[in-house]
Design a protein around this motif. Structure first.
Motif: not given
Length: 559
Positions: A51-59
């Motif tokens: 998902l574009r807005t969560l690319v690279g975000v640590d979930i």
């Protein structure tokens, strides 16, 4: 050394808890229609997709629910993201606009979110300091705010609970776990089938001159008295039932009993928690056990990590009235699991496994894989990747994958930008172009011929009805104007008996006996007729559908 290790363990556990990964999503992105209309490939992501807005975000955590058409994600910094259907404000952004991509809930920016739960049209979160907030539909008091004055809250409101540690949501109710002694589990919301665990369904007659039974909401979270001397450590909610595990490893279920989802060898509703006798003595659940509840089934891992399931496991075949081991997953180290409508996703060892009935690609098998699977099957594109968290909803699945084990595999996956050519749905970056999900709801007439089970259960996904299609009939939500099989309902209920001369059949006629048709009448576009007894039809009819030849179906035409 032992003392040093003992001091080190809590830090290691905290560090592990903060480890995040990347969210991959598969399933429908047509939020308005998913679960309501017959499926097609329009807007479906059938393979795990970034998902574009969560690319690279640590979930580190994702959540959804068996009847949810929206998702929640929490990152390692405690930020909360939501996306999906938003007709009742269940995304918490202060409006009813759909979000096709994860968007930060700004109303929670002052808090660090630790846990989250998702119901049919509501969302509840728990902060790291024990507070709880909720948003969305509140007609039955499922937000736990203490009032039902406002049927919907579009922004987060405080729940009347303290020292909360976890949360789980059913269709229209919520369960909280708390660290308060004697009140380790609390519930609020719809009590219709006893799913709140307080020994009553709070039913009363709302009219003096006639009978109209309603169920009094419970808007203030109330501790379940049956557990006053026990400590509940795990909880999972199906649409109308609850599964809980205490600190001794015993399993309890209560709520709606249809299809054997409570595991008591009968389909009776339980208004108070009842012990599941299979998980006793040497088969109690270990501390790291996994517990899951779908629309009409339940699951957990017991001794040796063996996965047990019960309830409606498949669309066809017998229901499992008590917990049985799922031998296909024997020997796998299962560390996370979630159940949706009638599908399941499991993180086991370094693999992601899914199975069940699917319509929107929510099993993630890809374009060359099968649509549904009655047996557990690995998602090949995620083979060798460790799964951190999983979530399943109605027609959707989301997983958090460990970036280290994924390596370069992530770069080979597609990235979803939010514009799936799904008409009327755009990503959150173009606010002006967003369509209100409630702007033009499409309604479908109620089917008065639907067979009923024990009681009048709140309409659920197709697992709760006698049909095997994927259509969902929601009590509060708008619905489409088609049947589950895609046929348009006739404008009237005339049976076609004694049709006058010169009349003709309409293009999309669903049914008609055709008895007494004069020989001179014409028949047009019979090829689209779905069903009909065809008794009395003249031999001059040009075209007939092929069929089994049984009564009520036209016989196979001879070549």
């Amino acid at each position: 050394m032992a003392a040093a290790d003992a001091e080190k363990n809590p830090k290691e556990e905290e560090e592990e808890e903060r480890v995040g990964g990347e969210v991959l999503y598969f399933g429908s992105t047509a939020w308005d229609t998913m679960g309501r209309r017959p499926s097609n490939s329009f807007g479906n992501l059938i393979s795990p997709t970034r998902l574009r807005t969560l690319v690279g975000v640590d979930i580190r955590f994702v959540a959804s629910g068996s009847v949810s058409c929206h998702c929640v994600a929490v990152d390692t910094h405690g930020r909360c993201y939501t996306w999906g259907r938003n007709e009742k404000g269940q995304l918490g952004h202060g409006d009813t606009l759909q979000r096709n991509l994860p968007t930060v809930v700004s109303g929670l920016s002052k808090y660090k979110i630790a846990k989250a739960g998702s119901g049919r049209s509501h969302t509840v979160v728990v902060t790291d300091d024990g507070k709880s907030f909720a948003f969305g539909w509140n007609k039955h008091g499922q937000l736990g705010s203490g009032s039902v004055k406002n049927e919907a809250h579009l922004s987060p409101v405080s729940c009347l609970i303290s020292q909360a540690t976890d949360v789980a949501c059913g269709g229209e109710f919520t369960m909280w776990l708390s660290s308060i002694e004697g009140s380790s589990i609390l519930s609020a919301g719809l009590p219709q089938y006893g799913q709140l665990g307080h020994g009553t369904n709070r039913e009363y007659n709302s009219k003096n001159s006639s009978v109209k039974l309603v169920y009094e909401p419970l808007p203030r979270p109330q501790a379940i008295a049956a557990f006053s001397e026990k400590t509940i450590v795990k909880v999972a909610c199906g649409t109308n039932h609850t599964v809980a595990v205490d600190s001794s490893g015993f399993v309890y279920t209560w709520g709606y009993g249809g299809y054997g989802r409570l595991g008591h060898r009968e389909q009776k509703d339980e208004w108070v928690p009842r012990l599941v006798d299979v998980f006793q003595r040497k088969n109690v659940l270990p501390p790291d056990a996994v517990v899951s509840a779908g629309s009409a089934n339940s699951a957990c891992t017991a001794g040796g990590g063996q996965l047990y399931m019960w309830g409606k496991i498949k669309n066809t075949g017998d229901d499992w009235m008590y917990p049985k081991p799922l031998m296909d997953l024997s020997g796998w180290n299962i560390h996370c699991m979630h159940s949706g409508h009638l599908h399941h996703v499991v993180g086991a060892d370094d693999s992601c496994i899914s199975w069940g009935a699917a319509q929107y690609g929510e099993l993630g098998y890809g374009p060359h894989g099968q649509k549904s699977s009655s047996n557990p099957k690995k998602i090949e594109s995620l083979d060798g990747i460790r799964i951190i968290s999983v979530a399943c909803g109605t027609g959707l699945s989301a997983v958090v994958v460990d970036r280290k084990s994924a390596g370069e595999c992530l770069d080979q996956l597609d990235i979803y930008d939010g514009d799936s050519s799904v008409e009327g749905v755009l990503d959150d970056t173009n606010v002006n172009g967003m369509a209100k999900s409630s702007a033009s709801p499409v309604k479908t007439p109620k089917n008065t011929n639907t067979k009923k089970r024990n009681k009048k259960e709140v309409p659920l996904p197709s697992s709760e009805s006698e049909s095997e299609d994927y259509g969902i009939k929601e009590e509060e939500d708008s619905e489409d104007d088609t049947y589950g099989n895609g046929c348009v309902k006739k404008a009237n209920n005339k049976r076609g008996r004694g049709r006058p001369k010169g009349s003709s059949k309409t293009l999309t006629e669903v049914s008609g006996r055709g008895r007494g048709r004069p020989k001179g009448s014409s028949t047009s576009a019979v090829t689209t007729k779905v069903s009909g007894r065809s008794r009395g039809r003249p031999k001059s009819t040009e075209t007939k559908l092929s069929g089994k030849g049984s009564r009520g179906r036209p016989k196979k035409s001879k070549s």
